[in-house]
Write a protein that holds these residues in place. Sequence first.
Motif, PDB file in Angstrom:
ATOM      1  N   ASN A 178       9.313  30.016  29.395  1.00 44.96           N
ATOM      2  CA  ASN A 178      10.074  29.841  28.163  1.00 44.96           C
ATOM      3  C   ASN A 178      11.511  29.396  28.423  1.00 44.96           C
ATOM      4  N   ALA A 227      13.041  25.795  27.388  1.00 44.80           N
ATOM      5  CA  ALA A 227      14.248  25.683  26.559  1.00 44.80           C
ATOM      6  C   ALA A 227      15.270  24.760  27.208  1.00 44.80           C
ATOM      7  N   THR A 245       5.945  26.033  26.218  1.00 43.11           N
ATOM      8  CA  THR A 245       6.572  27.321  25.921  1.00 43.11           C
ATOM      9  C   THR A 245       5.642  28.149  25.049  1.00 43.11           C
ATOM     10  N   TYR A 292       6.617  31.300  22.872  1.00 41.75           N
ATOM     11  CA  TYR A 292       7.337  32.420  22.272  1.00 41.75           C
ATOM     12  C   TYR A 292       6.404  33.290  21.433  1.00 41.75           C
ATOM     13  N   ALA A 335      11.296  40.112  25.685  1.00 38.82           N
ATOM     14  CA  ALA A 335      11.460  39.186  24.555  1.00 38.82           C
ATOM     15  C   ALA A 335      12.937  38.937  24.275  1.00 38.82           C
ATOM     16  N   VAL A 336      13.742  39.998  24.274  1.00 43.29           N
ATOM     17  CA  VAL A 336      15.186  39.851  24.046  1.00 43.29           C
ATOM     18  C   VAL A 336      15.795  38.981  25.147  1.00 43.29           C
ATOM     19  N   THR A 386      14.302  36.798  27.036  1.00 50.05           N
ATOM     20  CA  THR A 386      13.798  35.427  26.909  1.00 50.05           C
ATOM     21  C   THR A 386      14.579  34.653  25.856  1.00 50.05           C
ATOM     22  N   VAL A 387      14.828  35.272  24.728  1.00 50.75           N
ATOM     23  CA  VAL A 387      15.569  34.578  23.660  1.00 50.75           C
ATOM     24  C   VAL A 387      17.006  34.300  24.100  1.00 50.75           C
ATOM     25  N   GLY A 447      16.930  31.782  26.866  1.00 48.78           N
ATOM     26  CA  GLY A 447      16.457  30.522  26.292  1.00 48.78           C
ATOM     27  C   GLY A 447      17.554  29.780  25.551  1.00 48.78           C
ATOM     28  N   VAL A 448      18.352  30.496  24.790  1.00 45.73           N
ATOM     29  CA  VAL A 448      19.471  29.868  24.063  1.00 45.73           C
ATOM     30  C   VAL A 448      20.496  29.333  25.057  1.00 45.73           C
TER      31      VAL A 448
END
Length: 126
Positions: free
Chosen positions: A45, A49, A84, A86, A102-103, A105-106, A109-110
Amino acid sequence: MPRPALSWTDAALVFVGGAVGTVLRTLLLLPTASGWQTWGLLAVNVVGALALGLLTGVMLRRAATERDRRLRLLLGTGLLGGFTTYSALAVHAASPLWFWIAVLTVVLGVIAAFAGLRLGRGGSRP
């Protein structure tokens, strides 16, 4: 008559790109060594991104053409959309470990998307 928002050719580009991206992701996540699925999913992921940010940045530097629009459909929406995943994070996020994955990854990712965008635009601010 106005052009439809998505032609059959456009849909085929997204389909082919998505199929290739999904196969690439599956090949990378196949090893079943302990923890590989968790950290491999994070890596897929974040790399996706970064690649999408890079693709977008490069496309923003160029004059938009019909060819560029089709490349974005094939590579961005299709390939990187299939690469990816998500949605897998959403399925697993109920467990405490997966919630933090998950947190992470986000957030990563950003950061990766902005880094790719900046690189794709030749170092200029996004």
